[in-house]
Scaffold this motif. Sequence first.
Motif: not given
Length: 205
Positions: A170-179
């Motif tokens: 399983r690959s978990l992708v968390s987002l930050t600094e979304v524009k």
Amino acid sequence: MRYVIVFGWLLLSLGAAASPIESLARLLEPYRTFSADFQQSTLDSKGASITEMTGALAIASETIFYWKTNPPFSQVIVADGEVLWVFDEDLYQVQVRPLDDTMAASPAAILSGDLDVLGSRFQVTEERTGTIAVYALEPRATDEVTRQIVLRFDGARLLDLSIEDALGNRSLVSLTEVKYGKPSSALFKFIPPEGADVIYALGDQ
């Protein structure tokens, strides 16, 4: 008469309730074109960590996106609408691949996919706890290498996206600094670095 009106309104409200896939499509609307930093964790079938990496991404459409990971796993992936460029900085090698059905479960395809695209590719279920909504997407095709995709939202904000493969990794992708909004078009134009080994794997294209 008042009870008839109330009952009729209740039926209309129930009939108008959005399906899981409609709710998901609405939540994904702001993410059809955006850029962000990300952290990706890859876990094996037992939950043990395989890799941890950070990077940046930008999406303009399902077939136009940019994905860059930072050292020690330096790689740049650019889909320009025609082909997929994959630059491995350690090997100093560029692969040119076709944009084919294997991208159907990529984060770009999920985040930029519209209602019809999501509905044709996935069976979608929804679970809610307070402000947290969890959407599980299972591929309709029986030969998919992807077992399940899960998106978690807190209100309208996408917390993370995980992709589980057929082996249970399983690959978990968390987002930050979304524009939000369309990223710079320069990100989606890839020119192989001078001296890089370029391998074309386009098949019959």
